[in-house]
Each structure stands twice: as structure tokens, then as C-alpha cells.
Design an enzyme around this catalytic site. Sequence first.
Site, PDB file in Angstrom:
ATOM      1  CE1 TYR B 429      32.315  41.118  45.279  1.00 28.29           C
ATOM      2  CE2 TYR B 429      32.171  38.758  45.593  1.00 28.29           C
ATOM      3  CZ  TYR B 429      31.673  39.911  45.050  1.00 28.29           C
ATOM      4  OH  TYR B 429      30.555  39.852  44.280  1.00 28.29           O
ATOM      5  CD  GLU B 430      38.138  42.900  42.523  1.00 24.85           C
ATOM      6  OE1 GLU B 430      37.686  41.743  42.437  1.00 24.85           O
ATOM      7  OE2 GLU B 430      39.264  43.217  42.108  1.00 24.85           O
TER       8      GLU B 430
END
Lengths: 572, 572
Positions: B429-430
Site C-alpha cells: 500500500y501507499e
Amino acid sequence: MTYRAPVEDYLFLLTHVVGLDQVTATDKFAEATPDMASAILTEAGRMCEDVLAPLQRAGDTHPAVLENGVVRTSPGFAEGYQAIADGGWVAISADPAYGGMGLPLCLTTAVNEMMSGACLSLQLNPLMTQGQIEALENHASDEIRQTYLPKLVSGEWCGTMNLTEAQAGSDVGALRSKAERNDDGSYSITGQKIFISWGDNDFTGNVCHLVLARLPDGGPGTKGISLFIVPKFIPDAEGNPGERNSLSVVSLEHKMGLHGSPTAVMQYDGAKGWLIGEEHDGIRCMFTMMNNARLGVGVQGIGAAEGAYQHALAYALERKQGRTPLHDGAGTILDHANVRRMMATMKADAFAARAIALANAVAIDMAHATGSSDWQARAAFLTPITKGFGTEIGINLANLGMQVHGGMGYIEETGAAQFLRDVRVTAIYEGTNGIQSMDLVGRKLADGGEAAAVLLDEIEEQAEAARQSLPDLAEPVWQATESLREATEWMVAQDNMNDRFAGSVPFLRAFARVLGGHYHLAAALAEGGDGSRTRLARFYIRALLPQYAAYLAHATLGATDLYALTEEDLGA
Amino acid sequence: MTYRAPVEDYLFLLTHVVGLDQVTATDKFAEATPDMASAILTEAGRMCEDVLAPLQRAGDTHPAVLENGVVRTSPGFAEGYQAIADGGWVAISADPAYGGMGLPLCLTTAVNEMMSGACLSLQLNPLMTQGQIEALENHASDEIRQTYLPKLVSGEWCGTMNLTEAQAGSDVGALRSKAERNDDGSYSITGQKIFISWGDNDFTGNVCHLVLARLPDGGPGTKGISLFIVPKFIPDAEGNPGERNSLSVVSLEHKMGLHGSPTAVMQYDGAKGWLIGEEHDGIRCMFTMMNNARLGVGVQGIGAAEGAYQHALAYALERKQGRTPLHDGAGTILDHANVRRMMATMKADAFAARAIALANAVAIDMAHATGSSDWQARAAFLTPITKGFGTEIGINLANLGMQVHGGMGYIEETGAAQFLRDVRVTAIYEGTNGIQSMDLVGRKLADGGEAAAVLLDEIEEQAEAARQSLPDLAEPVWQATESLREATEWMVAQDNMNDRFAGSVPFLRAFARVLGGHYHLAAALAEGGDGSRTRLARFYIRALLPQYAAYLAHATLGATDLYALTEEDLGA
């Protein structure tokens, strides 16, 4: 969840890389021709695709449970197991005298890998039985063999291995389970064993436990330990399951993965058992079996790697994100360089590990068929490498497979995470990978490095021969082998075993990396240096093989720096 | 599950390695003295040890659930969150004008790491809020700031980030969520977002969503996207939560880990939102925040690595197996060379990653305090490295921590597996780690490699200076830096970005490895070349740093070999 059995890969490796022809040339395995291999693997592959692969998710989402002392297995596992047994896939290498097909272990290895790739948790059951069959074939009395082997080989019964106790894991000599002699020649076994894979099930007529325990006059440590077969149901005069034995499943573990495989705490309360081999000689009997079991676990890692690879490939071929550098920008994520790097890494590493495992199996077959101590030494040397590298590849590739999926990889329904959770244990059980590496630099170099040197010579010979035709592949393999030879000699020269152990894991990794280069080069040579396998070999040798140097730098540091770090330095 | 906040390590790094003194020397952060840092970190550390660490298991075993549209969080999480909010730990770097402490990000970074190490799933909540605060501070109107910031900073409300849609993951420009202008200056947002971390909870008075959506006249791709704040409850005239907005949690994901953090599918049905920044400029606003969020996620990996390390160390200091080479054979498994290798690797890598993250945060602080474009470039360059390396270290060390536990590592009750399952998502994620690496070799080398060159100069300067006092540490770092410089120049010279992307992940790894060597050397120098940190530096530089060479060999291959492998070669 689909799985396609990589039959073509096995056949290519067997016939062009690891030398099935040598195996077929022996009397023992004369029937194992390429045609026979093709027929066997194709049929096993179909079973894995059609029957086992659909069970993979069910094993995870509906774990085996213990209800009122009875293990209920995951939905469909009984039918899946029946298909394995009906096809004769439990033990195709078993002695025909007991119903086996007497096929070489290299074919069993391929079949085991396919079953692992399709449904690892169920495959662990026949893998345990294979080990038990081998132990009984080699060490049991005629009577025990007649009673147990036909039913184990057919899959009517299954087998387990009971070594570990709470205080005795890697240190098996610390075990406390007791055996006492009965008047009728049998023994009474008492104690608790933990981490017993497939300790029970609801689909075989009997569950036969191989249990390590100590007789009253057994000395301390590993030398005082004896091996017993302790069946759940004591066979009656006709050899059918009779009286219930005094053993029970206390509980099942809640594990990170492999939920379809019940991992039991087993309690033996004066359970009736029969000696396998001689009294106090149990560890040796167990070790016969353990070598092949270690190969088998390495192959589990490779199967999971292949499964994870196929799963990620299917996603990469379907998922579209952003403009791609191919197909006028409209391709799938497989066209993005970083995704292609991950897929190429997975494919190249799975191939390398598979070649090592099959070469290992061929060496075992040759040792069996010829009695040659050279082949025996080769087999013994490769076993910890197959186990260590195969399982590490399994973990690394399952991890990469998740990454290819992006966010979807973290969602359980996708199935990518399960490969990682399931395969993670393979680096731990059947001797942790640390134990494997210590075996490699200890026992397996105890010949002064002779077996290693012969293998390194072979690698260099092939690289020398390939210098003209494939210089860009041959030269790096040759160079790497020279460095590996120096490191091996360094290892052999260390009298303080701790200096070896401090770098044993990176040493094992380096050896596997170089072997991978060797087999990739062999594959490229086999297709004349032009084609799919050559392109994969080029990627492996240029992108992945260079890791050997870092591993060897670490491998040959010795223990000084490591022990300079005190417990306090480490935060104790 | 115990956790000890490594406060001493942060203070050492801040004051001796990454240059807190420069930060303190600025007007903006003059109050952030070492004493202040010590007080802050000690207090935060105590909260992490006493309040958050005990929640770690509960978050895993009692996941957040969605019941009749309401998210019920894990037992104890409400109280844990309250402790974070009460202590002011949600956002210590926030502007004092809105209730923040205005402390440098390097202190936030340490606090975030401690909260992550103690309970990753709960820490993700304030991390999201921190990002939202930053976006609002930089881009929101006065009115929005007055309404939202005080409540976000105090923790009374919390924030989320809504970027991803089913067809728009790494390719955020593919999003389809729509925004329409209302007559009152607000907007109506319609669409579905997935993978929304902490999309809802039952312990904050409001949940404020930052949502990317496209206005009717927004062009295609990322340039036509706008950013909106869309609160669960629309603030009334007094700024208190009022009318329920037209948004809902459709479902929560069933993930591999991080079960305490509800990951939501969010549905917006004409939900009322307010523009942040300019129309069609949403991606730029989001990116302001995303850089620090990426640092924050890297730090999550490091926190998990530290947690896994401490967990494994406790086990290694307690477990006895076999004769050990120390303590007359009666030591714990920590005395076995292979276990000590694993523990030393974990400690050395966690230190390296922590140093990189803190140096990154210091660069951001210096950029904020001085407006210097050099510091800005340094911060931007380090961010993908912190994110990629920090999270990879998190995964690798959690994996090693399991291995240290042997069979117990695979049993969920032990807690070792949870670190791996929880931290695994941080590499995804990110911005996946692949995206980070592409950012590094693309955007972050778009200055012709200037920012990289300045950093490499610094590394070599220190290594030069250390040649006399610590030659065995300085020389390898200097050599590695030279190789890295060549590889960096190679990258910059590639006009075809695909040649860069083909090796971007190994390039990022190599850069991190060398930076790790640099900071370890700095630590050794700081203690005069003799002591605990020097011993750890020596292990890192001799055993782990050499990996850079293999990474660079791979990094500079270009895309040719990779794309020579056709889809068919890969098995399509």
C-alpha cells in the site's frame, strides 16, 4: 484456482539435464523410459489439476478440526485422498512386492511436486506415508512389513512421524517419551509428541505412527532412542484394524497456514507398539527415511513456488494498469518491466530449484540401483541444498507472487497469500533450514569436501565445454564455481565447527545459486543455445546468479564477528 | 507480548548520526533539543509499551467487523486510541495554531515507529490522520482548516485517504468517481473506493475522508482529478458532527493480516464534499501528503521489524536446545551460531533502516524550516528508499523472527507469524515497492542525478575521513559507494525509462544497503570505533553490505534480457 501440471518441464529436465538415461540404463529402473515417465507424469498431472487443485482453498477456509477426539478433515479432502490412493500416487517408488510400482524416486519427486503445487496441505499426508514406507522397507521385520506395507502403499492406511516433543525440537536427543518391553514382544509407549502432521484423519482405515521413544536401558541423547510403529487400531490376526490403541489426539494447532493439514499434539498412554530396527538404534532408522523426507519437503517448496507463479502469471496476464511499453500501451501489467522482472525471477528460480531436486532424486536412484558410494555421497550432499533452497524459493516466490497482485494479493479470497502462509512451514519442519545448512557444512563436508569437489568439477567441465558456444553464460558460471570452490575449501579447513556454522546458511544459498546456473546452462545447451530456455538461462545467470558472491563473502567470515556481538549488544 | 521502546537508539541516531543539531539550529524547531526529544520519546515509548503493545494480539484474533453497516473495532482499540489522542500523539508535528506541538517530523517518525512496533493495526489510524492534516494544512481553505484541523489534531476526529478503485490501483488516473458542483459551493461525490484503511470506526466522533474524484469538465488521466474532504457527519454551524452524509461502508476485506485495521469498500452516493486545493489539481495536493505518508509506511515496516526482533530475542534467550558453544554448552539457542547470525542480521538491518528513515525525516524538517531546495531534493530522494527498504526489512525480519522460533514460529498463539502477516501489506500500500523504485530511478533522478551525487559525496567523505581510524569498515563502504555512483550514472544515462525500470528494485535495494553502511559507520565513529555499535557496524559491513554488488549487477542490465523473454516463454 487453476493449476497446470508442468509435465513438459519435468520431461525436459529428466531427459536433457539431470540424466534420466543413466537411471533407465540400470536393471532396477530399466522400465523408467522417457515414454513411461511421460505417461506417468501426464496422468498424475491430470489428477492434480482436476481433483487436488480445487481443494486448495477449501483446506484453508475450512481447516481440519478436532471434535470430541475425532479429527474432521476439510471438505473434499476425503475424496481427494481417495483419488491419490486410487491412482496409486501415494508411493509409486515403493517395492512391487508390497504393491508399489518400483519406479525411480525422480518420478516420485515430480509427482510430489505436482501434488504440492495443487494442494500442499493434502499432499503432506502421502509424503509422510512415503517416509514411513521407506523406513519399514529398510528396517522392519518381515511380519511388520507384510502387515503394514501393502495397506500403506495402497493408501488404505497412512503413516506419520513422531519425533518432536516440547523440549526436544532440533535437539531430538532430549526426548522423554518412554518405551517398555511387554511380554509378547511388543512395547508400551508413553509420552506426548507435538507438531505431528496429519496426526489423525477421517478417511483412512488406520493411522500408523512411527514414534521415537527411550527404553529404560536406553542411554541419554540420541543413541539411546528406539523407533516403534504404533497404530491407531491394532491389526488383528487377519491384519485388519482391530482394537483401539491407547493413543489420542489432544489438540490441533492453530497455524499460520496449511490449515487443511491437522497438526496434532499426540498422547501415548502405554500404547502398544512394535520395534522397527534394533533397540537403541532408532535415530539411524529415522535418518534413512529423513533424507528422502527432506528432499520431499524441498519439493513441497518448489511445488508451492510453481503454484504461486502460475497464480501470479494468470493475474498479470489479465490485469491492466497504465500505459505499457508493449502492445501500443494497451498491454497487461506483465508488460511493465518491474512485473516482468518479478515473473522472470519466479520462473528462473523455480526452474533452478526443480533441477536441483530432480538431480538429487536421480542421485538417490543411482545409489539404490548401483550401490555406488559416489552416488550415495552425491545424494547426501544435495539433500540439504534441495531442502534449504527449495523451501526458501517457495517462500520467496510466494512472496513475490503476492507482490505481483498488488493490493489484491493481501486479500485472502485472491488465494495469493495462502501460498505464502502454507509454504512458510516448509523452511521449519523436517529439520529447519538452519539445521540443513549445518548438515551441509558439517556432515556433508566430513569427507574433506570430496563429494563437493566432484560436483564442482562437473559444473566447471560443462562450463568449459560451453565457452565456445555460449560464452556469456558459461563464463559467469565458471567464475562463480571457482569462487564456490575456494569457499568450500575454506569451510573444510575450519576445525572449529562454529566458524562453519556462522556462515552455513549463506554457503548453502551460494551453492544452490551456482547449481542453478549449472542446470540453466545445461538447459540452454540442450536446446542449442537458442530458444525459450536459453533466454531464461540468460536472465538467471545475469540477474540472479551474481548473488553468490555476497553469500560467499558472508559464508567465509567465521564466527568471530558474530560472537563479538554480546548478548547485551543484541539487547538482552 | 512485550515491547520495549528503543528510545536510546532514536536518541543516539538523532544526536550522533542524522543531525538533529541542524534541526534544532533552525528557528522553526529551536525547541526540539535533545532533552526535549528525550522527554517526548520516553513518554510516547511508555504509552506504546503499556497501552498499545497489549492490543496487538487482540487486533489479530478479534478483527474489526461490520455489523449492520457499523464497524465494531477490536477489543481495547477504543481505549488504545484514546490513549494516543490524550497523549497528543496523533500529530505532534501539526501546526500549533490548530493544537499541534509543531515538533519536527524526525520526532514524529520515532513516535510512529514505536506505535507501529507495539500495535501496527491501530497505529495505521493516526498515520492516516497525519496525512490528512498535512494535506489540509497545505491546501485547504481557512474555513476548512478551522473546522477540521483542531479536531483531527486532537484525535477527536480521524482521517482517511480514498484513492483506489477496482480498476485504478497503481494507475490512479483511471479512477471513475465523479464530483458535481452544488449551488452552495460544496460538491456531490459519487463512486466506490476500495482498500480504504480505517474507512470507519466506533471510537472517533467523525471520520473525514479525503476523496479523489473527477469533475464533469475534468480531463482524462491524473490531471483531471480533484480532491475533496467528505466527512461521515457533516459539521453543523458550530463545527460539531451533524447530518449523516450519503456514504457507507459496503464491506470489510478479509486480509492476510492487520485484522485490527478495518479495510473498507466505501460507497459515496452523492455525498457532500468540499474542495481541497484547486479544481483538477487533486493529484498534486495528494502528492504533498503522499511523500510523508510513504515515509510513514516505511517506518511501519521498521516498527514491525523491531517488534519481531524483540519477540525473537526473547524466545532465543529462553529456549534451550542442544549443547551450545558458550556457557559450557548450557546456553540458550542464542548461543548457536546460526541463531546468532539471524539475530545479528535483524538488529543490524533494523538499525540501518531506522537511520535511513530518521535521516529522511530530518531532511524534510530542514526543507520545511529553511525552504532549501537541496534539503527538499534530499528528502524527496530518500523517501522511496525509506518506504521500499523499510517495508522490505519489515517483511524479511518478521520472516527471520519466525525462523528463530522454529516450529513455534508457525503457531499463531506465539505471535511471531502475526508480525509477518501484518507487515506484509506495507510493501504494497501507499504505492507498491515497485512504484517506489520507479519513482526513485525516474522522477528522483530527473535532476540528472544531482541529489544522488550530493548524497554519495557525503558518504565518501565520511568513509575517507574514517580510513585511518576504522579502515576495515571505511574501505568497504567507500568501494560500495563508488560502485553505486557508477550505477547511478548508468541509470541517469538511460533515455529509455524501461531500461531503468527493469532494474529499479535492485537499484533501490543497493542504495539502501550502502546508506545502511554509511550510517553504521557513522555510529561506529560516534562511539570512537570501539563498543557495541561498532561491533554491529562491523557485522553489517562485512556480512550484509556485500549484497550491494549483486543488486547493482542486476540493476544495470537494462530491459533487453527481460523483454527477450516473451509471454509464451513465461508460460502464457
